[in-house]
Design an enzyme around this catalytic site. Sequence first.
Site, mmCIF file in Angstrom:
data_model
loop_
_atom_site.group_PDB
_atom_site.id
_atom_site.type_symbol
_atom_site.label_atom_id
_atom_site.label_comp_id
_atom_site.label_asym_id
_atom_site.label_seq_id
_atom_site.Cartn_x
_atom_site.Cartn_y
_atom_site.Cartn_z
ATOM 1 N N ARG A 117 -10.996 -11.136 1.038
ATOM 2 C CA ARG A 117 -11.911 -11.987 0.386
ATOM 3 C C ARG A 117 -10.983 -13.642 0.326
ATOM 4 O O ARG A 117 -11.663 -14.517 0.329
ATOM 5 C CB ARG A 117 -12.122 -11.604 -1.010
ATOM 6 C CG ARG A 117 -10.803 -11.372 -1.896
ATOM 7 C CD ARG A 117 -11.367 -10.441 -3.162
ATOM 8 N NE ARG A 117 -11.339 -8.964 -2.894
ATOM 9 C CZ ARG A 117 -11.621 -8.119 -3.541
ATOM 10 N NH1 ARG A 117 -11.996 -8.572 -4.909
ATOM 11 N NH2 ARG A 117 -11.596 -6.955 -3.231
ATOM 12 N N LYS B 127 0.837 -1.259 0.212
ATOM 13 C CA LYS B 127 0.154 0.220 0.081
ATOM 14 C C LYS B 127 0.919 1.205 -0.097
ATOM 15 O O LYS B 127 2.225 1.147 0.431
ATOM 16 C CB LYS B 127 -0.819 -0.014 1.121
ATOM 17 C CG LYS B 127 -2.017 -0.864 1.138
ATOM 18 C CD LYS B 127 -2.874 -0.811 2.467
ATOM 19 C CE LYS B 127 -3.967 -1.725 2.457
ATOM 20 N NZ LYS B 127 -5.025 -1.597 1.550
HETATM 21 N N1 BES Z 1 -8.440 -3.638 3.814
HETATM 22 C C1 BES Z 1 -8.359 -3.089 2.590
HETATM 23 C C2 BES Z 1 -9.718 -2.197 2.182
HETATM 24 C C3 BES Z 1 -10.079 -1.124 3.219
HETATM 25 C C4 BES Z 1 -9.473 0.274 2.630
HETATM 26 C C5 BES Z 1 -10.468 -0.811 4.282
HETATM 27 C C6 BES Z 1 -9.311 1.601 3.350
HETATM 28 C C7 BES Z 1 -10.470 0.319 5.083
HETATM 29 C C8 BES Z 1 -10.016 1.490 4.781
HETATM 30 C C9 BES Z 1 -8.289 -4.282 1.703
HETATM 31 O O1 BES Z 1 -7.759 -5.470 1.946
HETATM 32 C C10 BES Z 1 -7.881 -3.633 0.193
HETATM 33 O O2 BES Z 1 -6.825 -3.306 0.332
HETATM 34 N N2 BES Z 1 -8.668 -3.784 -0.614
HETATM 35 C C11 BES Z 1 -8.266 -3.331 -2.225
HETATM 36 C C12 BES Z 1 -8.811 -4.296 -3.146
HETATM 37 C C13 BES Z 1 -8.197 -4.083 -4.307
HETATM 38 C C14 BES Z 1 -6.914 -4.520 -4.526
HETATM 39 C C15 BES Z 1 -8.956 -5.046 -5.398
HETATM 40 C C16 BES Z 1 -9.027 -1.967 -2.329
HETATM 41 O O3 BES Z 1 -10.021 -1.576 -1.573
HETATM 42 O O4 BES Z 1 -8.145 -1.284 -2.968
HETATM 43 ZN ZN ZN Z 2 -5.644 -5.021 1.357
#
Ligand code: BES
Ligand code: ZN
Length: 487
Positions: free
Chosen positions: A343, A269
């Site tokens: 997921r 991230k």
């Molecule tokens: N934990 C994150 C989602 C999230 C983002 C929760 C901000 C709370 C605040 C999740 O694991 C994630 O990173 N999702 C990605 C999915 C994508 C790579 C398909 C996202 O939302 O960008």
């Molecule tokens: Zn994630």
Amino acid sequence: MNISQIQELKSSAVPVLVLKSDKKAGGHPFYKNLFKEDSALVARFIAKTPLDKEAVYPVFLPSGGRILIVGAGDKQKFAARNSVLAMRKIVAAAKADKIKSIKLNAADFTAKGFADESLIAETLGIQLELANYDHVAYKTKPKEGWNFIENVYVFSPKNIAKFLERGKAIGEEINSARELANTPGGDMTPAKLAEAAITAGKKYHIKVKVLGEDEIKKLGMGGILGVSQGSAEPPRFIIMEYRGTSAKRAPVVLIGKGITFDSGGLNLKSSEGIYEMHMDMSGGAAVIHIISALARVKAKRNVVGLIPAAENMPSGGSYRPGDVLKTMSGKTIEVLNTDAEGRVVLADGLEYAKKYKPRLVIDIATLTGAAMTGLGKRTSAILSTERNVENALREIGDKTMDRVWPLPLWEEYEEDIKGTFGDWANSSKVKYGGAITGAVFLWQFIKDYPWVHLDIAPRMTTIDGDYLAKGAAGASVNLLVHFLEKF
Ligand code: BES
Ligand code: ZN
Ligand code: ZN
């Protein structure tokens, strides 16, 4: 915080007067109870003050002591939501003024469609607890102590004590979920999350079982193993079984995302995105404390909680984009993005849920940033195969201020997550609708069961307008405790 009912007005606690813009203080029990010179001053203050909505005015009284006057705005527009916000604002203002004891008049919180004494009392118990919480475990205690309220006395001619107590219990469990989520990732590992479940289980006599890495391997939970393989912290699979009624009645199974820190893995991230990712186990924390709350209010229901707990880290051992993982269901997941890890662990949780032949499966997950992009930060997303359940949850969400709003769950979205070299891709080929494709991915692992997906990413943390401490919001605990008691 002690919350108790009073039926006489004598206590020395600071009285709180909630006034609508019609400014009718005359009939208020606390106003009538003031000394003459005090009420004269209060009357003058009210006459010259606009009493803005949700504003709290401390007024010092000639006889000594204080009174808090709270503006509630237009009487016609005072809805359940305004009542809840007033409750929280009173606590915030009392804390800021270092007041330790307050007394409230239950009838002050009556609103449109929100008039039942028992409901008001329960809501007071919950919301006063929520507003009094702050995450201070890692701060040095100031010499004068923390500014928490210690005593709240609620005046009502009716007997509401047991509803106050019920609300307080639910409020405490929501705060416990917030505390787990707020705990830094280094201290809230999968093993620690499992310990929290065991502790709660001992306290409230809930059966808890924790599977370690070897058992997870034996079950073939390749999703959980894949996500956790880059971390020095081994995964856990947490199982909580609450029995409130006959074993013959099929349970509702809750599954909480328990990613104790989500770095994104090799798809690391950004520095903005990684902030607050120690709260990525908020769904898991919610499950632990929903079940604890159900046990405390002695709900006559059977509810099972499952939490796949893992840490998502980049390292030489991490799972990689392109890896294909075999889940407990036998279906394979093609990893396109290691940051779509929630997921992947939930896929194994959903398969495990089938062991219980559940009446309903609900997963709770901080799953996608896309849910936040679509809905803002004031509601979680709900995607469900059951329209009646969805509607019930929306209604309870509005009443509890723990809201959900629907997104579509349609098979045509499956096109976007078909794998090339595995059955399903963990991230969509289409850049839009990420909250939907995330849910549709999960659906593949629980087809044929009534199922609800709550994407609580939007409400992972509080916002200024909530009048709650910064950090975890405890989303879905209040909602689901109320839903599960009835469903
Ligand atoms: N934990 C994150 C989602 C999230 C983002 C929760 C901000 C709370 C605040 C999740 O694991 C994630 O990173 N999702 C990605 C999915 C994508 C790579 C398909 C996202 O939302 O960008
Ligand atoms: Zn994630
Ligand atoms: Zn995540």
